[in-house]
Design a protein around this motif. Structure first.
Motif, PDB file in Angstrom:
ATOM      1  N   ILE A 175       3.656  10.549  27.440  1.00  0.00           N
ATOM      2  CA  ILE A 175       2.682  10.956  26.620  1.00  0.00           C
ATOM      3  C   ILE A 175       3.072  12.082  25.856  1.00  0.00           C
ATOM      4  O   ILE A 175       4.016  13.396  25.802  1.00  0.00           O
ATOM      5  CB  ILE A 175       2.032  11.889  27.737  1.00  0.00           C
ATOM      6  CG1 ILE A 175       1.366  10.635  28.857  1.00  0.00           C
ATOM      7  CG2 ILE A 175       0.522  11.980  27.663  1.00  0.00           C
ATOM      8  CD1 ILE A 175       0.331   9.271  28.695  1.00  0.00           C
ATOM      9  N   TYR A 176       2.751  11.307  24.727  1.00  0.00           N
ATOM     10  CA  TYR A 176       2.629  12.184  23.242  1.00  0.00           C
ATOM     11  C   TYR A 176       2.113  12.950  21.964  1.00  0.00           C
ATOM     12  O   TYR A 176       0.454  12.797  21.911  1.00  0.00           O
ATOM     13  CB  TYR A 176       4.144  11.416  22.473  1.00  0.00           C
ATOM     14  CG  TYR A 176       5.239  10.687  22.668  1.00  0.00           C
ATOM     15  CD1 TYR A 176       6.458  11.762  22.676  1.00  0.00           C
ATOM     16  CD2 TYR A 176       5.549   9.912  24.274  1.00  0.00           C
ATOM     17  CE1 TYR A 176       7.977  11.262  23.035  1.00  0.00           C
ATOM     18  CE2 TYR A 176       6.713  10.086  24.537  1.00  0.00           C
ATOM     19  CZ  TYR A 176       8.065  10.822  23.928  1.00  0.00           C
ATOM     20  OH  TYR A 176       8.719   9.868  24.058  1.00  0.00           O
ATOM     21  N   THR A 177       2.321  14.069  21.321  1.00  0.00           N
ATOM     22  CA  THR A 177       1.605  14.577  20.632  1.00  0.00           C
ATOM     23  C   THR A 177       1.959  14.261  19.366  1.00  0.00           C
ATOM     24  O   THR A 177       3.497  14.581  18.622  1.00  0.00           O
ATOM     25  CB  THR A 177       1.434  15.920  20.807  1.00  0.00           C
ATOM     26  OG1 THR A 177       0.245  15.983  21.572  1.00  0.00           O
ATOM     27  CG2 THR A 177       0.437  16.690  18.804  1.00  0.00           C
ATOM     28  N   VAL A 178       2.149  13.369  18.127  1.00  0.00           N
ATOM     29  CA  VAL A 178       2.201  13.061  16.865  1.00  0.00           C
ATOM     30  C   VAL A 178       1.888  13.720  16.207  1.00  0.00           C
ATOM     31  O   VAL A 178       0.662  13.709  15.694  1.00  0.00           O
ATOM     32  CB  VAL A 178       2.357  11.914  16.861  1.00  0.00           C
ATOM     33  CG1 VAL A 178       2.945  11.139  16.013  1.00  0.00           C
ATOM     34  CG2 VAL A 178       2.471  11.186  18.116  1.00  0.00           C
ATOM     35  N   ALA A 179       2.288  14.382  15.166  1.00  0.00           N
ATOM     36  CA  ALA A 179       1.840  15.153  13.944  1.00  0.00           C
ATOM     37  C   ALA A 179       3.043  14.792  12.917  1.00  0.00           C
ATOM     38  O   ALA A 179       4.188  14.890  12.796  1.00  0.00           O
ATOM     39  CB  ALA A 179       2.338  16.504  14.177  1.00  0.00           C
ATOM     40  N   ILE A 180       2.653  14.708  11.531  1.00  0.00           N
ATOM     41  CA  ILE A 180       2.858  13.821  10.383  1.00  0.00           C
ATOM     42  C   ILE A 180       2.490  14.234   9.282  1.00  0.00           C
ATOM     43  O   ILE A 180       1.029  15.006   9.253  1.00  0.00           O
ATOM     44  CB  ILE A 180       2.512  12.588  10.191  1.00  0.00           C
ATOM     45  CG1 ILE A 180       2.541  11.404  11.370  1.00  0.00           C
ATOM     46  CG2 ILE A 180       2.788  11.996   9.030  1.00  0.00           C
ATOM     47  CD1 ILE A 180       2.355  10.418  11.150  1.00  0.00           C
ATOM     48  N   THR A 181       3.325  15.160   8.387  1.00  0.00           N
ATOM     49  CA  THR A 181       3.147  15.882   7.050  1.00  0.00           C
ATOM     50  C   THR A 181       3.715  15.433   5.923  1.00  0.00           C
ATOM     51  O   THR A 181       4.883  14.428   5.865  1.00  0.00           O
ATOM     52  CB  THR A 181       3.623  17.275   7.188  1.00  0.00           C
ATOM     53  OG1 THR A 181       5.434  17.092   7.198  1.00  0.00           O
ATOM     54  CG2 THR A 181       2.817  18.019   8.223  1.00  0.00           C
ATOM     55  N   ASN A 226       4.320  15.173   1.658  1.00  0.00           N
ATOM     56  CA  ASN A 226       4.064  16.761   0.102  1.00  0.00           C
ATOM     57  C   ASN A 226       3.687  16.054  -0.649  1.00  0.00           C
ATOM     58  O   ASN A 226       4.289  14.732  -1.531  1.00  0.00           O
ATOM     59  CB  ASN A 226       5.945  17.593   0.365  1.00  0.00           C
ATOM     60  CG  ASN A 226       5.221  18.527  -0.587  1.00  0.00           C
ATOM     61  OD1 ASN A 226       4.697  18.065  -2.642  1.00  0.00           O
ATOM     62  ND2 ASN A 226       6.066  19.676  -0.413  1.00  0.00           N
ATOM     63  N   GLU A 227       3.055  16.376  -1.687  1.00  0.00           N
ATOM     64  CA  GLU A 227       2.409  15.486  -2.402  1.00  0.00           C
ATOM     65  C   GLU A 227       2.569  15.507  -3.481  1.00  0.00           C
ATOM     66  O   GLU A 227       3.261  14.408  -4.543  1.00  0.00           O
ATOM     67  CB  GLU A 227       0.731  15.902  -2.799  1.00  0.00           C
ATOM     68  CG  GLU A 227       0.245  14.926  -3.944  1.00  0.00           C
ATOM     69  CD  GLU A 227      -1.577  15.444  -4.292  1.00  0.00           C
ATOM     70  OE1 GLU A 227      -1.703  14.792  -4.877  1.00  0.00           O
ATOM     71  OE2 GLU A 227      -1.427  16.822  -4.336  1.00  0.00           O
ATOM     72  N   GLU A 228       3.608  16.666  -4.054  1.00  0.00           N
ATOM     73  CA  GLU A 228       4.812  16.927  -5.431  1.00  0.00           C
ATOM     74  C   GLU A 228       5.882  15.660  -5.039  1.00  0.00           C
ATOM     75  O   GLU A 228       6.485  15.716  -5.663  1.00  0.00           O
ATOM     76  CB  GLU A 228       4.757  18.294  -5.130  1.00  0.00           C
ATOM     77  CG  GLU A 228       3.424  19.270  -5.932  1.00  0.00           C
ATOM     78  CD  GLU A 228       3.926  20.373  -6.642  1.00  0.00           C
ATOM     79  OE1 GLU A 228       5.245  20.732  -6.416  1.00  0.00           O
ATOM     80  OE2 GLU A 228       3.117  20.849  -6.541  1.00  0.00           O
ATOM     81  N   THR A 229       6.768  16.571  -4.283  1.00  0.00           N
ATOM     82  CA  THR A 229       8.080  15.490  -3.694  1.00  0.00           C
ATOM     83  C   THR A 229       7.523  14.680  -2.405  1.00  0.00           C
ATOM     84  O   THR A 229       9.200  13.676  -3.017  1.00  0.00           O
ATOM     85  CB  THR A 229       8.889  16.731  -2.982  1.00  0.00           C
ATOM     86  OG1 THR A 229       8.131  16.535  -1.567  1.00  0.00           O
ATOM     87  CG2 THR A 229       8.726  18.035  -3.587  1.00  0.00           C
ATOM     88  N   LYS A 230       7.226  14.159  -2.501  1.00  0.00           N
ATOM     89  CA  LYS A 230       6.170  12.828  -1.378  1.00  0.00           C
ATOM     90  C   LYS A 230       7.532  12.966  -0.274  1.00  0.00           C
ATOM     91  O   LYS A 230       7.259  11.993   0.226  1.00  0.00           O
ATOM     92  CB  LYS A 230       6.934  11.650  -2.292  1.00  0.00           C
ATOM     93  CG  LYS A 230       6.178  11.568  -3.848  1.00  0.00           C
ATOM     94  CD  LYS A 230       5.042  11.619  -4.142  1.00  0.00           C
ATOM     95  CE  LYS A 230       4.301  11.898  -5.496  1.00  0.00           C
ATOM     96  NZ  LYS A 230       3.165  12.011  -5.647  1.00  0.00           N
ATOM     97  N   ASP A 231       7.926  13.884  -0.278  1.00  0.00           N
ATOM     98  CA  ASP A 231       8.899  13.634   1.456  1.00  0.00           C
ATOM     99  C   ASP A 231       7.390  13.704   2.249  1.00  0.00           C
ATOM    100  O   ASP A 231       6.508  14.540   2.606  1.00  0.00           O
ATOM    101  CB  ASP A 231       9.267  15.416   1.585  1.00  0.00           C
ATOM    102  CG  ASP A 231      10.070  15.312   0.874  1.00  0.00           C
ATOM    103  OD1 ASP A 231      10.753  14.214  -0.202  1.00  0.00           O
ATOM    104  OD2 ASP A 231      10.471  16.874   0.191  1.00  0.00           O
ATOM    105  N   ILE A 232       7.750  13.274   3.569  1.00  0.00           N
ATOM    106  CA  ILE A 232       7.225  13.177   4.740  1.00  0.00           C
ATOM    107  C   ILE A 232       8.295  13.394   6.303  1.00  0.00           C
ATOM    108  O   ILE A 232       9.556  13.493   6.363  1.00  0.00           O
ATOM    109  CB  ILE A 232       7.469  11.512   4.685  1.00  0.00           C
ATOM    110  CG1 ILE A 232       6.246  10.735   4.084  1.00  0.00           C
ATOM    111  CG2 ILE A 232       5.930  11.372   6.466  1.00  0.00           C
ATOM    112  CD1 ILE A 232       6.203   9.218   4.473  1.00  0.00           C
ATOM    113  N   VAL A 233       7.340  14.349   7.177  1.00  0.00           N
ATOM    114  CA  VAL A 233       8.102  14.606   8.064  1.00  0.00           C
ATOM    115  C   VAL A 233       7.327  15.003   9.111  1.00  0.00           C
ATOM    116  O   VAL A 233       5.827  14.061   9.188  1.00  0.00           O
ATOM    117  CB  VAL A 233       8.125  16.600   8.000  1.00  0.00           C
ATOM    118  CG1 VAL A 233       8.396  17.011   9.613  1.00  0.00           C
ATOM    119  CG2 VAL A 233       8.832  17.297   7.050  1.00  0.00           C
ATOM    120  N   ALA A 234       7.981  13.986  10.225  1.00  0.00           N
ATOM    121  CA  ALA A 234       7.036  13.538  11.390  1.00  0.00           C
ATOM    122  C   ALA A 234       7.777  13.402  13.224  1.00  0.00           C
ATOM    123  O   ALA A 234       8.812  13.052  13.041  1.00  0.00           O
ATOM    124  CB  ALA A 234       7.297  11.978  11.696  1.00  0.00           C
TER     125      ALA A 234
END
Length: 747
Positions: A431-437, A439-447
């Motif tokens: 059972i997991y908690t998933v979070a995704i962000t 960055n509109e400027e750099t287009k970087d994604i963190v999950a």
């Protein structure tokens, strides 16, 4: 503004007779899904509501918490019994009817949302055009008897408001035979009959009422509309008139145009429409009004091509198409364009719509849909502190493996990041908690995926055994026999009440997880039933010791009723297909006996013959008239008969009583079915019980003689009826032989 006047003659209350019932449906409380169309009736306490019309009609949306009705769609409110006498409808804000003539009958008040009248069913129909209704709740009052009807109010077109120079007002009524009376003065008693449209050149309030002789209360309520007539201010700026003449395409004169006189601002501009500048002029005096302008000129006839060219203080001549100003201007509906002079007092800032970021990916259980860029459930929210777009979900069951996704711009694949998909690895099931962000400027994604718990699969215990108790013979997958854990005793339990069991042994096993891989005991558990009867059975299972207990408590004797089925699909009734063959025709009394029950079918005189006729699903009995006699064995009574029919005629009778449906219940030695017209029967299931002192004795004609309707009409219960010689009730008797009060009569 529409106001309703109430004075002595119109203050009469409608009298409601009989018992009154009231109920309500609140659509926001029903747990409906957003964006789903509901075509089946919504069931209230005493009424139903059905939405129809196709398209999007009947869709529920959480915005407004209501069901929507679009152009041409219908909302039908029907009483389960009795008549609807009052309906109160709650709409979402202004998304509601503006015309009282949206109902099939009765009277509807657009201001209060209340319908009054007397009807089993009322249909609300949305007129053609853009927009929709949003129905939040419905409350209905049901009366056992009728309600006095009152004449409907007349309808104004257009409704009141601000007009320039003049306005032509028409009055109409839902009943073309009704008469309308009106006055522009204060005294309603001085009203005159309406015969032609009313032309107003000065501000006035028009009062009107209708007289409808078809209603119990012939005079309607008085309604009024106020029309404010404004004088047109003509421009005297020569340069402006030159522009107007140039742009009007030679079709209009100076009197066709006027200075609007409102303070306006330019809210947006698009220079790409048809090669000309497109301005949207917003009226700051009334934000709901607006004018889309296709060309904007200065007073020296210079066309503006960008918003920056227009300065505060400029006078601007705009040329375009009217939207909401049509009714308040001198531009007629046939002239959908005009020129106006405005003074720019302020400029509204141009606000570019913000991008919407959402997630589309490979795991439906995580993102709600597989690779769906239009899914709104995955929209990311902007964190004002960090400046990042965020999306998260908790308590998601995930299997070990890789999850792939993209961050999508504005719900379309035109722009999505990263180009090769983002991969989120799940190390183990859990059972997991998933979070995704994002960055509109750099287009970087963190999950990130944080495991919060292991997946626990509970053990399920069920019972498999002989089918006389457990419903299916030795079926370990049957969920109906799953046992429930008693938290107090720690034992798994299963029980069945009022089960008919015959004397003998019942064998079973307790099965783990619906599979024979683990089952207890090894050689079956045996439950002995001492004698026939009705029992309550209880079985318990100890998960630790594997011990089983089973008890059967007799609570009653076997019922005395038995069933006999006459199955016309059986091979013995097989005949030729429906090709004109006559080998299945019944030309004389046809008698069938089964389990001591006797069924006799008589021929049909003067119409299609009664027959056993082949169909795609096998033979069936078709009766076009005549009778069917079902007689119980000696000492028995018929308590129920179910006719499984492909077609049933509502004019059929059972023992002289109406038989609108193919099911009879009672207590009689026999049952006589008199067939009014085409009736198609696949089988008849007859339930018998022991005869008693309450059993009604029904005489069945004997011998070869085909009985007449005189023998099947109960004169005591149907004394007022007129019947033909087949026992069928006649509504409009012509010359001939009939049965009246149980006697043959020549008319």
């Amino acid at each position: 503004m529409n106001k309703t006047l109430r004075f002595s003659l119109l203050s009469m209350l409608m009298m409601l007779c009989g018992t009154v019932f009231a109920g309500s449906i609140v659509f926001g409380d029903l747990g409906l899904e957003n964006g789903i169309q509901y075509s089946d009736p919504f069931d209230g306490d005493d009424f139903t509501v059905t939405f129809a019309g196709g398209g999007n009609d009947g869709k529920y949306y959480t915005g407004g918490a209501g069901i929507r009705v679009y152009s041409g769609g219908t909302m039908t409110i029907a009483a389960k019994s009795g008549n609807l006498t009052a309906i109160t409808i709650t709409f979402d804000g202004s998304y509601k009817p503006t015309d009282a003539n949206v109902v099939s009958e009765g009277e509807y008040d657009v201001e209060t949302g209340v319908w009054t009248g007397s009807a089993e069913e009322v249909v609300f129909t949305r007129p053609s055009g853009s927009g929709h209704w949003r129905v939040k709740s419905i409350e209905a009052t049901i009366g056992g008897e009728s309600v006095q009807t009152k004449a409907a109010k007349p309808v104004f077109s257009p409704t009141g408001g601000n007009f320039y120079e003049s306005v032509t007002v028409t009055l109409s009524h839902k009943n073309a035979d009704a008469k309308i009376y009106y006055t522009t003065g204060d005294n309603i008693e001085a009203a005159i009959e309406y015969t032609e449209p009313i032309v107003l050149t000065e501000t006035a309030t028009v009062k009107a009422y209708a007289v409808d002789e078809s209603c119990d209360i012939t005079m309607s309520e008085v309604v009024e509309e106020t029309y404010t007539i404004n004088a047109i201010t003509y421009t005297s700026v020569a340069d402006a008139l030159t522009v107007i003449e140039d742009l009007a395409d030679g079709a209009k004169t100076e009197s066709d145009y006027f200075v609007q006189g409102y303070i306006i601002s330019i809210s947006s501009i698009d220079t790409g429409s048809y090669g000309n500048a497109t301005f949207v002029i917003a009226d700051t005096k009334d934000a709901e009004e607006g004018l889309t302008v296709y060309r904007a000129y200065s007073l020296n006839n210079q066309m503006f091509t960008s918003e920056d060219e227009i300065a505060v203080g400029d006078q601007v001549v705009v040329f375009g198409k009217l939207q909401k100003y049509v009714k308040n201007s001198v531009v007629t509906p046939e002239i959908a364009q005009g020129c106006y002079i405005y003074e720019i007092t302020e400029k509204a800032p141009v606000v570019e719509p913000a991008n919407v970021y959402s997630i589309a990916g490979s795991l439906e259980s995580l993102f709600g849909a597989t690779w769906d860029p239009a899914a709104t459930a995955t929209e990311m929210a902007l964190n004002q502190e960090t400046g990042l777009y965020e999306w998260s979900v908790a308590d998601v069951e995930l299997a070990a493996g890789s999850i792939q996704f993209k961050v999508v711009v504005n719900h379309a694949w035109d722009e999505a990041y990263p180009s090769e998909d983002y991969v989120l690895d799940i190390e183990s099931d859990g059972i997991y908690t998933v979070a995704i962000t994002f960055n509109e400027e750099t287009k970087d994604i963190v999950a990130t995926a944080t495991k919060t718990a292991d997946i626990v699969i509970p053990t399920v215990y069920s019972i498999a055994g002989t089918d006389n108790l457990f419903g299916a013979a030795w079926d370990p997958a049957a969920t109906a026999t799953e046992m429930v854990l008693n938290q107090e005793t720690g034992l798994y339990e299963w029980s069945a009440a009022n089960v008919e069991l015959a004397a003998g042994s019942i064998q079973f096993k307790v099965v783990e997880n619906h599979s024979w891989e683990v089952a207890y005991p090894e050689n079956n558990w045996v439950l002995d039933i001492a004698e026939d009867g009705v029992y309550n059975v209880t079985i318990t299972f100890n998960e630790e010791t594997k011990e089983i207990t089973a008890t059967a408590e007799k609570v009653g004797n076997m019922p005395t009723t038995t069933e006999t089925t006459f199955d016309f699909n059986a091979s013995e009734f097989a005949v030729s297909d429906n090709d004109g063959a006559t080998d299945g025709d019944i030309v004389e009394n046809k008698t069938i006996s089964q389990d001591g029950v006797t069924m006799t079918i008589t021929p049909c005189e003067g119409r299609n013959p009664n027959r056993f006729w082949g169909t795609a699903n096998g033979p069936q009995l078709r009766m076009y008239g005549g009778q069917m006699f079902i007689e119980a064995p000696e000492g028995k009574a018929i308590v129920k008969a179910v006719f499984n029919s492909a077609k049933w005629n509502s004019g059929n009778t059972f023992n002289g009583e109406e038989a609108a449906k193919g099911e009879w219940e009672g207590n009689a030695t026999a049952l006589i079915l008199a067939v009014a017209a085409n009736t198609q029967i696949n089988s008849v299931v007859v339930t018998l019980d022991d005869a008693n002192e309450d059993t009604e004795v029904i005489e069945i004609p004997t011998g070869e003689e085909t009985p007449t309707g005189i023998q099947t009409v109960n004169a005591n219960k149907k004394a007022e009826g007129i019947y033909n010689l087949n026992g069928q009730q006649v509504m409009n008797a012509q010359k001939g032989l009939y049965i009246i009060n149980g006697k043959k009569v020549v008319k």
